[in-house]
Design a protein around this motif. Structure first.
Motif: not given
Lengths: 308, 1075
Positions: B6-29
């Motif tokens: 399991p990745l730590p939380l901080n790395l997740i965001l990075q991983e999510l950079h591979r996908y369209p920005p919507t994913v990151r935005e939803e995740y963050t919110r």
């Protein structure tokens, strides 16, 4: 039984000797009495038209009485019965000035010889016997041929020479001509309603008569007749007359013929002896008139409205 | 999911950079929202799970985004304990299709609250069941999730499972249908309440049956049907439908609608019983169920629910013994059904007593009274408006179509009779014969002394009633008084003249009192009119307002006078004048209770009628135009009294007007036109009419219509042309549906034999008798020329037949003449000492020929066949109505100048020859042609009626005989039989001349079984035979032997091999038949 006095239970009369002794009950509807009397004296044959049971026969009886003559009624069907009397004497004048009336109910087998007469075999030879018409002509009777159109055609031709100025009756078989007695008058009746075209009266015949038309009497008169004839109360008689009027309205709409005064009188007679009025009307009027069940029911409803 | 690291939380965001920005935005919110409530471990699991979803396939990032988006909403509902169930479901779905997962996650917030957490995997499983890898299945699965919030909210989970199973089964037939049903379910289930379960069961049953296509329609019908039913019975009803579906019934949606409609027509309390019967029926024959329920309202109209059980039991018994008969029974198409109903019912229908009533009324009225249902008069639109009330317009007595007021038939019939008697009394005792001038019998006449009101315009008074009512300023009051008094006069008269009906009459009067309003509740003027009503109902002990006691006594005196037998309608008019003078002066005010007192009004306590001049003054005052009083403040507007039910509507003015119009209409045809009544005049009159004023609030628009209708009714306006020969209206009436009604003149109803049911379909066929058009005598003459020798020959043969009638009968006891031989013998015997024979006469025995014959000629289209070609006959005529008409038209369009001879031509020629011969014989004969189209259009043409004499018209009519439509033989034979029955003859013959088998639209069972027509025809011929008529069929159809054997079993028939022999054969056959 020996010693017992023999009693005749019936009376035998010669055709031309039958006299109406009691005045028949007759209520004139109009001037028919006067017309008939005049016709009689003027020797004009009379044709009575009208539906069955409206009083034609009663009228003739009444006129015979009125003209004070004996009345003779014979039915041809009685020919097989015992011979009635002897051959009448040529000059047979009753003590009273009388006009016998021979009523012959005509039927489809009535032939000329039934009216005029025929030979009978007697002993070694034959004997002539006068028919009712011949007797009437001889004795100066009123001869009433009821329902003339029912008889065969040859009978109607027979009466032609009797009904014009000649007033003779040819009897071919005997080779004689019989001149009519002054008092002789031929009266025929005829119901124009239900005869088919085949049985209509020929014009050569009917134009030898004056015609008096009879209808059912108006309600008030009929009520009086019923009251007298049936012996019922004026109230019942009036209701029966009303029934008559109503039922006659149905003629041609389910009924071939309206109810006759005769039937109403029968109903009255039944009521007079205690039959309940509705039942009396059912048997004397409804069932007597028609076999058609729906029409029967309709008339029964009329009866039920008029009688309690 | 990668469980190992399991990745730590901080790395997740990075991983999510591979996908369209919507994913990151939803995740963050989402992270922000849930961080405060979740432990770091939970958060980490959550973030990793989302990532794992995104990593699954190329498009799964959408699912991940949706997961992040909805998580903050779902979490609080599920808590961390169950949240993974939901998350895992989406993950699994995403493996199959990201689109599924997206839909799943999206509806999460809406669905989860309706689910037990343990159900979540099952729910997921339901969605997966749809997914079959194809795009259609995916779309359906997505739709399923989209619909889930609504479905879950309205269906229990097991029901949902059943529903899904049903949809899945549908997918094997059609994905589109399944999708549509899903949408319908989403919409319908929430409305369905607790009956969803039963409905889903019904759907399942349907989807398994052959009629799975019905499902969609069923949603709709069920939604419409259920609210119509009693609440407790809805589930039962659906169960019933389910069983029906399982039994293989095919039009379930129609059943749902029709059955529920039928149930809606009956009282809801009856639903349970009806459904119990339906369930019982199901065990015997499911097919009968829909018809049974459809019949229920009509049956219940006539009998009670308890009685219906008996009716039902009889039907079940029939079903068991004879399926067809039972089915027909529940369709109410068989006579048996009607008989049972009739026997059970206490209601009396006008249709059943119409003939009886007609004769009854004719007897009473002494005129050609007709009887009709009140509805018919209303439909004429000439001023009568109530469909239930008895009334008359002068020549027809209108009665309500059915009476069901009393518990027994006798009482109901007695009511009819009382009502009819009252209506006829209007005619019998002269209500409409009112004359303004004729003096009354009981009163000092006031009418001649009243100033005559001016007639409208320059014309004269149209009717005496018109003139009379024009006297009054308040017409409506005058009319009310007049009708009440006149009805009262008739009631008294009827009871006096018809003692037998008196008790029934009084009972009806008594019962009508129950419906009268309380006198005390009415304002004074209305109360006095009502008092008058009671007085005419022969009630004399009445609550009377003390201030108006004198007036009440005066009214009672009038009512008593009119009850005397010598009272006439003119007396009613005089009484109306007096009563009006009294009542119109009384203000229409409510009176206090203490002013009412019971009074006996049966005795006159004081004065005789006021002396002439006083009274005249009073009446004059009341009718003077200035007298229209100002309404006082406390006064209420005057209302007419409620009609006395058995008296119905009485419109004296309108009836007189109608009679007058009819009379002038007839006169006009007789070329002697007095003052013609114009439409304007009529409208004017109607506007003033008291009758209409009393009925209609806003009369002005209606007047034009009434005027038109009245003119038409009176025969003044040109009536629409009678449909000419061959152009009869071809109105299409469905073969389904019940008995017909013969409303038009010259139409007759006949039953039809259903050989499968073994019973008649009552009043099934409508025969329209029409006169034959007239053509030219040329055809007649030409035929006689062409067949001169044959005509001569036939005639001679027939003449020879006549003298056979006279035969000499010898050796009779009595006769016209001696038979010489017999006399000699007798003499010899006598001399020889033997007893001589008495039979020595002869006589001519007159055998009268007494024959009536009806020739019934088939005028079907097939008789247009040319004879030469020997083409196929019309047997291949299309069954479809539209095609049939086209086909027919094409045949009729054939060139009119024919060079060939048609079958019908030969039939006509044969007729001509026969008629010539018949004239010699003197037989009564009728010639009829028939054709038609459908059971409601059997055309019956009288070419020569039996009673009609021979004339040139006949010659011209024969010319016009031509091929028309189809061949419905049964009703034509029945009608001809009726004609023959009406004539008197020793021998009666019905001669049917046809060219093929009977056929017509709907003259078969379910459109295929052509035997039906043959059997009905056979039955019709047998009916004729039972009425001692000799039926005979002559056909020119060479293939006729096959069906004629059935059609003419026990009946004479002949198939003519050579059609050209018809002219010779026909007279020959006739002679044989009638000797």
């Amino acid at each position: 039984m020996p010693g017992t006095k023999r009693q005749t239970l019936y009376r035998e009369l010669r055709i031309e000797e039958y006299v109406v002794r009691d005045e028949p009950f007759y209520l004139p509807q109009g001037d028919e009495v006067q017309l008939f009397e005049t016709a009689y004296y003027q020797k004009i044959p009379v044709l009575l038209k009208g539906p069955t049971g409206c009083g034609k026969t009663r009228f003739v009886e009444y006129m015979a009485y009125r003209l004070s003559r004996p009345l003779v009624v014979v039915k041809p069907a009685e020919k097989d019965g015992p011979p009635v009397g002897e051959e009448p004497a040529e000059e047979d004048t009753p003590s009273r000035r009388s006009i016998p009336l021979v009523t012959v109910a005509c039927h489809e087998d009535l032939t000329a010889s039934d009216l005029v007469g025929r030979y009978l075999i007697e002993g070694e030879g034959t004997r002539w016997i006068d028919g009712p018409l011949t007797r009437a002509v001889r004795s100066g009777a009123i001869c009433y041929l009821d329902e003339i159109v029912e008889a065969r055609k040859d009978t109607t031709v027979l009466i032609h020479p009797l009904t014009d100025h000649r007033r003779i009756l040819p009897i071919e078989k005997r080779g004689i001509l019989l001149e009519a007695h002054d008092g002789f008058l031929l009266v025929i009746s005829y119901n124009p309603g239900y005869q088919s075209a085949l049985k209509d009266l020929k014009h050569s015949t009917r134009q030898r008569f004056i015609a008096i038309e009879f209808t059912y009497p108006p309600k008030e008169l009929e009520a009086k007749i019923i009251e007298h004839e049936a012996g019922v109360s004026p109230e019942v008689a009036w209701r029966l007359a009303k029934l008559g009027e109503k039922v006659r309205n149905l003629k041609e709409h389910g009924l071939q013929e309206g109810v006759s005064t005769r039937l109403l009188i029968y109903a009255g007679k039944l009521i007079a002896r205690g039959i309940p009025p509705r039942r009396a009307c059912q048997v004397a009027v409804v069932w007597a008139l028609t076999d058609d069940a729906p029409v029967q029911r309709s008339i029964e409803e009329v009866v039920a409205s008029i009688f309690e | 999911m990668d469980k190992t690291a399991p990745l730590p939380l901080n790395l997740i965001l990075q991983e999510l950079h591979r996908y369209p920005p919507t994913v990151r935005e939803e995740y963050t919110r989402a992270l922000e929202e849930i961080a405060s409530t979740a432990s770091p471990k939970h958060l980490e699991w959550w973030a990793n799970h989302g990532l794992a979803i995104a990593q699954q396939t190329a498009r799964s990032w959408e699912a991940a985004a949706e997961f992040f988006r909805t998580s903050p909403v779902v979490l609080p509902i599920l808590s961390w304990e169950h949240f993974p169930l939901w998350a895992q479901g989406g993950y699994d779905l995403c493996q199959q299709s990201p689109a599924l997962a997206v839909a799943y996650f999206r509806v999460g917030p809406a669905c989860v609250p309706h689910l037990r957490p343990s159900r979540i995997p099952q729910w997921v499983g339901l969605g997966q069941r749809f997914y079959k890898g194809t795009w259609k299945s995916t779309a359906l699965a997505v739709r399923f999730f989209e619909a889930s919030p609504a479905l879950l909210a309205s269906l229990a989970f097991p029901d949902l499972e059943r529903f899904v199973a049903f949809l899945e089964r549908l997918t094997t037939r059609s994905y589109d249908l399944a999708t549509e049903c899903l949408a319908l379910g989403e919409e319908v289930f929430p409305k369905m309440g607790e009956h969803r379960e039963a409905f889903v069961a019904l759907l399942s049953a349907l989807s398994e049956s052959a009629s799975w296509r019905e499902v969609k329609a069923c949603f709709e019908s069920a939604a419409r049907a259920l609210p119509r039913l009693e609440k407790g019975q809805r589930t039962r009803f659906l169960r019933l439908a389910e069983y029906l579906a399982r039994s293989g019934y095919t039009s379930l949606s129609t059943f749902l609608v029709e059955a529920s409609e039928a149930l809606a027509q009956v009282d809801t309390s009856a639903h349970a019983t009806l459904l119990s019967m339906a369930e019982a029926l199901l065990a015997v024959s499911p097919e009968a169920l829909p018809d049974f329920l459809k019949s229920a309202p009509a049956v219940l109209e006539r009998i009670t629910l308890a009685q219906m059980e008996m009716w039902f039991a009889e039907g079940v018994r029939l079903l068991r013994s004879h399926r067809e008969a039972g089915l027909g029974y529940f369709r109410r198409e068989t006579s048996r059904s009607a008989q049972v109903l009739e026997a059970l019912s206490s209601a009396v229908e006008l249709a059943r007593v119409k003939d009886l009533m007609r004769l009854y009324c004719r007897a009473l009225a002494g005129s050609q009274v007709e009887i009709a249902s009140s509805q018919e008069l209303v439909q004429k639109g000439i001023g009568w408006v109530d469909k239930e009330k008895p009334t008359t317009e002068g020549s027809t007595v209108y009665l309500p179509p059915v009476v069901n007021r009393y518990p027994s038939k006798e009482q109901n019939f007695a009511w009819y009779k009382v009502v009819a008697t009252h209506q006829v009394a209007h005619l019998e005792f002269g209500s409409f014969a009112f004359s303004y001038q004729r003096p009354s019998a009981l009163f000092k006449d006031l009418r001649p002394r009243l100033a005559p009101a001016q007639p409208p315009g320059e014309g004269a008074w149209l009717t005496d009633m018109h003139r009379f009512f024009a006297l009054f300023p308040e017409k409506r009051l005058a009319l009310d008084i007049f009708t009440v008094l006149e009805d009262g006069r008739l009631d008294a008269r009827v009871q006096r003249e018809y003692a037998g009906i008196r008790s029934a009459y009084q009972r009806v009067q008594q019962d009508s009192l129950a419906e009268r309003p309380a006198l005390e509740d009415l304002p004074a003027r209305e109360a006095l009119v009502e008092l008058l009503v009671r007085l005419t109902l022969q009630r004399y002990r009445l609550p009377t307002p003390t201030p108006y006691l004198k007036e009440a006594r005066a009214l009672a005196r009038l009512a008593r006078l009119l009850a005397r037998p010598e009272a006439t309608v003119e007396d009613t008019a005089e009484a109306t004048l007096r009563a009006y003078a009294i009542i119109s002066r009384i203000p229409n005010q409510q009176l206090p209770q203490e002013q009412w007192q019971e009074q006996d009004l049966s005795q006159d306590q004081e004065e005789q009628e006021q002396q002439g001049d006083d009274l005249l003054q009073q009446v004059l005052q009341s009718v003077s135009p200035q007298q229209r009083r100002e309404q006082q403040a406390q006064e209420q507007p005057y209302q007419s009294p409620k009609d006395v039910d058995y008296r119905g509507e009485f419109k004296p003015e309108l009836v007189q007007l109608l009679a007058k119009l009819k009379q002038t209409g007839e006169q006009r045809q007789g070329q002697t036109s007095p003052a013609p009544i114009t439409r304007e005049l009529l409208e004017q009159l109607l506007r003033e009419s008291a009758d209409l004023e009393a009925e209609q609030g806003d009369i002005s628009q209606a007047v034009g219509m009434f005027a038109n209708n009245i003119m038409r009714e009176a025969g003044i306006a040109q009536p629409p042309p009678v449909p000419a020969f061959g152009q009869g209206p071809l109105v299409h009436i469905d073969d389904e549906g019940g008995p017909l009604e013969a409303t038009e003149p010259n139409t007759y109803l006949y039953d039809e034999w259903d050989f499968r049911a073994g019973d008649y379909k009552p009043r099934w066929c409508l025969v329209r008798e029409k006169p034959m058009a007239e053509g030219d005598t040329a055809f007649w003459e030409q035929t006689l020329q062409t067949y001169a020798s044959l005509v001569h020959q036939v005639r001679k043969q027939f003449e020879l037949a006549v003298p056979e009638a006279f035969r000499k009968i010898k050796r009779l006891k009595d006769g016209e003449e001696f038979d010489l031989d017999a006399v000699l013998e007798a003499m010899v015997d006598k001399r020889a000492g033997l007893t001589p024979s008495e039979k020595i006469y002869w006589r001519r025995n007159k055998v009268e020929r007494d024959v009536a014959v009806a020739f019934v000629l088939d005028m079907s289209a097939s008789t247009a066949e040319a004879i030469e070609e020997g083409k196929q006959d019309a047997w291949d005529a299309p069954d479809d109505p539209v095609e049939y008409m086209l086909w027919l038209r094409s045949r009729r369009g054939e060139p009119s100048r024919r060079t060939y001879k048609r079958i019908i031509d030969l039939e006509k020629e044969s007729l001509v020859i026969l008629i010539q011969a018949l004239q010699t014989l003197g037989d009564q004969y009728g010639i009829y042609g028939f054709s038609g189209y459908g059971r409601e259009n059997v055309e019956f043409y009288a070419i020569k009626d039996i009673t009609e004499p021979f004339s040139d018209a006949l010659k011209r009519r024969i010319d016009k005989i031509s091929p028309l439509h189809a061949t419905r033989m049964g009703p034509a034979i029945r009608h001809a039989t009726a004609k023959l029955e009406a004539v008197q003859a020793k021998t009666k013959v019905l001669f049917l001349l046809s060219d093929g088998r009977p056929q017509d639209r709907g003259y078969s069972r379910e459109g295929v079984e052509k035997e039906y027509a043959v059997h009905d025809t056979h039955k019709a011929l047998l009916e004729a035979k039972q009425k001692s008529i000799v039926p005979f069929c002559l056909t020119v159809d060479k293939n006729g032997h096959d069906y004629l054997k059935t059609m003419c079993a026990d009946i004479g028939y002949e198939v003519l091999a050579d059609i050209y022999s018809l002219p010779q054969r026909l007279p020959l056959l006739y002679r044989r038949l009638t000797v």
